[in-house]
Structures are given as structure tokens and as C-alpha cells.
Design a protein around this motif. Structure first.
Motif, PDB file in Angstrom:
ATOM      1  N   LYS A  40       0.833  -1.195   0.000  1.00  0.00           N
ATOM      2  CA  LYS A  40       0.000   0.000   0.000  1.00  0.00           C
ATOM      3  C   LYS A  40       0.873   1.252   0.000  1.00  0.00           C
ATOM      4  CE  LYS A  40      -3.850   2.292   2.344  1.00  0.00           C
ATOM      5  NZ  LYS A  40      -4.806   2.258   3.468  1.00  0.00           N
ATOM      6  N   LEU A  41       0.480   2.222  -0.820  1.00  0.00           N
ATOM      7  CA  LEU A  41       1.238   3.464  -0.967  1.00  0.00           C
ATOM      8  C   LEU A  41       0.255   4.628  -0.944  1.00  0.00           C
ATOM      9  CD1 LEU A  41       4.309   3.841  -1.414  1.00  0.00           C
ATOM     10  CD2 LEU A  41       3.833   4.170  -3.833  1.00  0.00           C
ATOM     11  N   THR A  42       0.467   5.582  -0.023  1.00  0.00           N
ATOM     12  CA  THR A  42      -0.394   6.757   0.076  1.00  0.00           C
ATOM     13  C   THR A  42       0.376   7.984  -0.399  1.00  0.00           C
ATOM     14  OG1 THR A  42       0.301   7.278   2.327  1.00  0.00           O
ATOM     15  CG2 THR A  42      -1.546   5.735   2.076  1.00  0.00           C
ATOM     16  N   LEU A  43      -0.320   9.111  -0.475  1.00  0.00           N
ATOM     17  CA  LEU A  43       0.334  10.350  -0.869  1.00  0.00           C
ATOM     18  C   LEU A  43       1.407  10.736   0.144  1.00  0.00           C
ATOM     19  CD1 LEU A  43       0.138  12.280  -3.237  1.00  0.00           C
ATOM     20  CD2 LEU A  43      -1.374  13.723  -1.889  1.00  0.00           C
ATOM     21  N   ARG A  44       1.165  10.442   1.412  1.00  0.00           N
ATOM     22  CA  ARG A  44       2.180  10.699   2.452  1.00  0.00           C
ATOM     23  C   ARG A  44       3.435   9.851   2.203  1.00  0.00           C
ATOM     24  NH1 ARG A  44       3.803   8.402   7.191  1.00  0.00           N
ATOM     25  NH2 ARG A  44       4.659   9.830   8.769  1.00  0.00           N
ATOM     26  N   ASP A  45       3.236   8.592   1.802  1.00  0.00           N
ATOM     27  CA  ASP A  45       4.379   7.733   1.486  1.00  0.00           C
ATOM     28  C   ASP A  45       5.177   8.289   0.308  1.00  0.00           C
ATOM     29  OD1 ASP A  45       3.696   5.817   3.453  1.00  0.00           O
ATOM     30  OD2 ASP A  45       2.227   4.927   2.091  1.00  0.00           O
ATOM     31  N   ILE A  46       4.456   8.812  -0.683  1.00  0.00           N
ATOM     32  CA  ILE A  46       5.143   9.381  -1.849  1.00  0.00           C
ATOM     33  C   ILE A  46       5.954  10.610  -1.442  1.00  0.00           C
ATOM     34  CG2 ILE A  46       4.775  10.545  -4.068  1.00  0.00           C
ATOM     35  CD1 ILE A  46       2.464   8.680  -4.590  1.00  0.00           C
ATOM     36  N   GLN A  47       5.399  11.432  -0.531  1.00  0.00           N
ATOM     37  CA  GLN A  47       6.132  12.606  -0.068  1.00  0.00           C
ATOM     38  C   GLN A  47       7.391  12.195   0.693  1.00  0.00           C
ATOM     39  OE1 GLN A  47       5.320  15.948  -0.853  1.00  0.00           O
ATOM     40  NE2 GLN A  47       7.467  16.018  -0.199  1.00  0.00           N
ATOM     41  N   LEU A  48       7.293  11.150   1.511  1.00  0.00           N
ATOM     42  CA  LEU A  48       8.478  10.632   2.210  1.00  0.00           C
ATOM     43  C   LEU A  48       9.511  10.139   1.208  1.00  0.00           C
ATOM     44  CD1 LEU A  48       6.804   8.608   5.130  1.00  0.00           C
ATOM     45  CD2 LEU A  48       8.113  10.743   5.335  1.00  0.00           C
ATOM     46  N   TRP A  49       9.027   9.494   0.166  1.00  0.00           N
ATOM     47  CA  TRP A  49       9.904   8.997  -0.905  1.00  0.00           C
ATOM     48  C   TRP A  49      10.621  10.159  -1.588  1.00  0.00           C
ATOM     49  CZ3 TRP A  49       7.626   6.763  -6.053  1.00  0.00           C
ATOM     50  CH2 TRP A  49       8.668   6.266  -6.863  1.00  0.00           C
ATOM     51  N   ILE A  50       9.862  11.213  -1.903  1.00  0.00           N
ATOM     52  CA  ILE A  50      10.452  12.392  -2.541  1.00  0.00           C
ATOM     53  C   ILE A  50      11.538  12.992  -1.652  1.00  0.00           C
ATOM     54  CG2 ILE A  50       9.993  14.773  -3.270  1.00  0.00           C
ATOM     55  CD1 ILE A  50       7.205  13.819  -4.177  1.00  0.00           C
ATOM     56  N   ASN A  51      11.232  13.163  -0.368  1.00  0.00           N
ATOM     57  CA  ASN A  51      12.191  13.776   0.572  1.00  0.00           C
ATOM     58  C   ASN A  51      13.453  12.937   0.701  1.00  0.00           C
ATOM     59  OD1 ASN A  51      10.354  15.827   1.022  1.00  0.00           O
ATOM     60  ND2 ASN A  51       9.491  14.890   2.862  1.00  0.00           N
ATOM     61  N   LYS A  52      13.310  11.616   0.742  1.00  0.00           N
ATOM     62  CA  LYS A  52      14.477  10.756   0.888  1.00  0.00           C
ATOM     63  C   LYS A  52      15.326  10.753  -0.375  1.00  0.00           C
ATOM     64  CE  LYS A  52      15.961   6.193   2.403  1.00  0.00           C
ATOM     65  NZ  LYS A  52      15.564   4.841   2.868  1.00  0.00           N
ATOM     66  N   ALA A  53      14.656  10.737  -1.535  1.00  0.00           N
ATOM     67  CA  ALA A  53      15.380  10.675  -2.804  1.00  0.00           C
ATOM     68  C   ALA A  53      16.184  11.937  -3.072  1.00  0.00           C
ATOM     69  CB  ALA A  53      14.400  10.419  -3.941  1.00  0.00           C
ATOM     70  N   LYS A  54      15.747  13.072  -2.496  1.00  0.00           N
ATOM     71  CA  LYS A  54      16.458  14.339  -2.708  1.00  0.00           C
ATOM     72  C   LYS A  54      17.892  14.284  -2.203  1.00  0.00           C
ATOM     73  CE  LYS A  54      12.521  17.548  -2.582  1.00  0.00           C
ATOM     74  NZ  LYS A  54      11.853  18.614  -1.796  1.00  0.00           N
ATOM     75  N   PHE A  55      18.121  13.484  -1.169  1.00  0.00           N
ATOM     76  CA  PHE A  55      19.432  13.438  -0.531  1.00  0.00           C
ATOM     77  C   PHE A  55      20.136  12.111  -0.773  1.00  0.00           C
ATOM     78  CE2 PHE A  55      16.582  16.164   1.937  1.00  0.00           C
ATOM     79  CZ  PHE A  55      17.279  17.360   1.898  1.00  0.00           C
ATOM     80  N   SER A  56      19.781  11.462  -1.865  1.00  0.00           N
ATOM     81  CA  SER A  56      20.378  10.163  -2.169  1.00  0.00           C
ATOM     82  C   SER A  56      20.841  10.113  -3.612  1.00  0.00           C
ATOM     83  CB  SER A  56      19.365   9.045  -1.905  1.00  0.00           C
ATOM     84  OG  SER A  56      19.858   7.805  -2.341  1.00  0.00           O
ATOM     85  N   ASN A  57      21.909   9.385  -3.833  1.00  0.00           N
ATOM     86  CA  ASN A  57      22.402   9.169  -5.187  1.00  0.00           C
ATOM     87  C   ASN A  57      21.974   7.816  -5.741  1.00  0.00           C
ATOM     88  OD1 ASN A  57      23.828  11.650  -5.319  1.00  0.00           O
ATOM     89  ND2 ASN A  57      25.528  10.757  -4.157  1.00  0.00           N
ATOM     90  N   SER A  58      21.179   7.097  -4.959  1.00  0.00           N
ATOM     91  CA  SER A  58      20.724   5.775  -5.380  1.00  0.00           C
ATOM     92  C   SER A  58      19.602   5.895  -6.404  1.00  0.00           C
ATOM     93  CB  SER A  58      20.219   4.982  -4.176  1.00  0.00           C
ATOM     94  OG  SER A  58      21.234   4.825  -3.214  1.00  0.00           O
ATOM     95  N   ASN A  59      19.317   4.789  -7.073  1.00  0.00           N
ATOM     96  CA  ASN A  59      18.168   4.743  -7.964  1.00  0.00           C
ATOM     97  C   ASN A  59      16.914   5.063  -7.151  1.00  0.00           C
ATOM     98  OD1 ASN A  59      15.783   3.352  -9.286  1.00  0.00           O
ATOM     99  ND2 ASN A  59      17.349   2.962 -10.843  1.00  0.00           N
ATOM    100  N   PRO A  60      16.061   5.971  -7.619  1.00  0.00           N
ATOM    101  CA  PRO A  60      14.882   6.355  -6.820  1.00  0.00           C
ATOM    102  C   PRO A  60      13.963   5.189  -6.479  1.00  0.00           C
ATOM    103  CG  PRO A  60      14.740   7.210  -9.069  1.00  0.00           C
ATOM    104  CD  PRO A  60      16.140   6.730  -8.869  1.00  0.00           C
ATOM    105  N   LEU A  61      13.914   4.174  -7.345  1.00  0.00           N
ATOM    106  CA  LEU A  61      13.087   3.015  -7.019  1.00  0.00           C
ATOM    107  C   LEU A  61      13.679   2.238  -5.838  1.00  0.00           C
ATOM    108  CD1 LEU A  61      11.997   1.686 -10.529  1.00  0.00           C
ATOM    109  CD2 LEU A  61      10.548   2.727  -8.773  1.00  0.00           C
ATOM    110  N   ASP A  62      15.015   2.236  -5.710  1.00  0.00           N
ATOM    111  CA  ASP A  62      15.629   1.587  -4.554  1.00  0.00           C
ATOM    112  C   ASP A  62      15.198   2.269  -3.261  1.00  0.00           C
ATOM    113  OD1 ASP A  62      16.867   0.069  -6.421  1.00  0.00           O
ATOM    114  OD2 ASP A  62      18.896   0.821  -6.061  1.00  0.00           O
TER     115      ASP A  62
END
Length: 264
Positions: free
Chosen positions: A226-248
């Protein structure tokens, strides 16, 4: 396919993502060759493989988005969000392969029309429809297999609750797409060493009602996270500071805690 996500988001998304979504999928539709006469051989036989290749080509994308056609605008906005924030390309079949009805009409006009040129042969149309739907379904299965992740856009348009536990859908295409995710080989991306799992499927058909045919398919979504809009926002925030593949980063935020099976 590696992972599936059951996406439950509000009725509307920020309109700023819509234009980007439209732009991405306009580029994809340019790859479609929707001419029909070129696919008829000199002996009058249609080359089914060429029809699939030209009308339903496999397009390189990261995410396959399963959704109701009534949610096309939301799907386009979601595609824009995923591209602008992560650089991920999303495949939306209703915007890229929305040509199946056009293909079917071209075939029916040529091969299924009665001599009066106003009505079609019921038997011939059954035959032509089965071929076009088989072509589309085959292409959808290949597209799902080629994408790393699948998102199911869970809305009232795509799912109707049977009770508090089970979900059902009236869309044969949604049912087919979700069923495909249960049976195809789960492929771990080379950059990951994580195990994945396989699942069994089940189907339930309700009786059709008079006058208007309604068929319900029970959706098995237990293998989707299950994925909510809040989960997507957490994903966005984490991906901003990572060099990993965003799907990872998405996978790391949503670890699988059930039984695993190493894929082949």
C-alpha cells in the motif's frame, strides 16, 4: 517486474504535474504506427505479429500504471509527478495504446460489414474482437514484464468494495493486469540482491444482470504494498538526498516482510 504497489491517493493531484505527464506520453504515442492497410499481405492475410509490433510496441519505461480509464487525468498527473521528482517514466496504456478501438473498427469495416454497409456480422465481429483483444493483452503482459515496478491506482472507479476484506473490479483489463503480476517471473534488478516472492491467483465471477452485462472479478492485491500520498512525499524527501536509484529508495521505505522466493 520486481515490485507492485497499491496506490491510494486523494481524488486530485497538483495540476502542475499534468502538463509534464501529457508531454511524456505525447512522445510515446509518436512511436505508434497506426496505419492498418500496410499490415495486410498480398494474399489478404493480416500479419498479427506486425500489428502488435506497430500498434502496441514495447516502450522502455520504469513503471507500469494500472488504472481505470475514468482516472486517465489523474494517471497523467501522477506520471508527471514521478518524472519531475524522480526522472522515472510511467507507462499509461490508455494514453499510449488507446488505439485498440480504432484498430478494431478498421478491421470490422473491412471484414465484418454486411452488404447493406450499415450493420456488422455478429459472428465476424466476435472473431475480430477476440483477435484484437488477444493482441492487446499479449502486449500488456510483455509491457508489465519489462517494467521494474507496477502501480495500481486504487480508486472508486477501479475498485468496488464487496465487503470490508475483498475488493472487486468491473474492468477485465485491470483484472488481467493484476492477474499477470501474480504469474509472471519476478525479476530482481541487477543492482539489488534482495529476494522477491511469487503469488497465487484466484478469480470470482458474479452473475450478469438483465439488460446491462456486469461482470465482477475479485482482485488479489495482497502482493501489492500500500502506498499513500504521504508515502510518496516521504519517498520524494528521501530521494532528494540520495544518489541511489529512486526506485531503490521506494523499496527501502517499503520492505517486504512476508515469505520470499529467489527469482530465476
Amino acid at each position: 517486474m520486481y515490485r507492485g504497489f497499491n496506490l491510494v491517493i486523494p481524488e486530485t493531484l497538483n495540476d502542475s504535474f499534468t502538463e509534464k505527464g501529457k508531454e511524456i506520453h505525447s512522445e510515446m504515442t509518436e512511436k505508434i504506427n497506426d496505419r492498418f492497410d500496410d499490415l495486410i499481405a498480398f494474399n489478404g492475410i493480416i500479419n498479427g505479429n506486425k500489428v502488435i509490433e506497430k500498434w502496441f510496441p514495447i516502450i522502455e519505461c520504469d513503471i507500469f500504471l494500472s488504472h481505470s480509464h475514468k482516472d486517465q487525468d489523474k494517471a497523467i498527473a501522477l506520471a508527471g509527478l514521478l518524472y519531475k521528482n524522480f526522472g522515472l517514466k510511467t507507462f499509461i496504456d490508455s494514453t499510449v495504446w488507446g488505439f485498440s478501438d480504432k484498430l478494431l473498427k478498421a478491421i470490422d469495416d473491412k471484414y465484418c460489414m454486411h452488404e447493406n454497409q450499415t450493420t456488422y456480422s455478429y459472428e465476424k465481429r466476435n472473431f475480430s474482437t477476440s483477435h484484437v483483444h488477444l493482441m492487446l493483452n499479449s502486449a500488456l503482459n510483455k509491457m508489465i514484464d519489462s517494467c521494474e515496478a507496477i502501480f495500481f491506482l486504487n480508486t472508486p472507479n477501479s475498485v468496488s468494495a464487496i465487503d470490508t476484506i475483498k475488493d472487486s473490479t468491473n474492468s477485465p483489463w485491470i483484472f488481467s493486469e493484476i492477474a499477470t503480476t501474480q504469474t509472471i517471473r519476478k525479476k530482481t534488478p541487477k543492482r539489488l540482491k534482495q529476494e522477491t516472492r511469487t503469488f497465487s491467483s484466484r478469480i470470482s465471477l458474479s452473475e450478469s444482470v438483465k439488460e446491462q452485462l456486469t461482470v465482477e472479478y475479485e482482485l488479489e492485491l495482497s502482493h501489492f504494498t500500500k502506498l499513500t500520498l504521504r508515502d510518496i512525499q516521504l519517498w520524494i524527501n528521501k530521494a532528494k538526498f540520495s544518489n541511489s536509484n529512486p526506485l531503490d529508495e521506494l523499496y527501502s521505505l517499503n520492505q517486504i516482510n512476508s515469505k520470499f522466493l529467489i527469482d530465476g
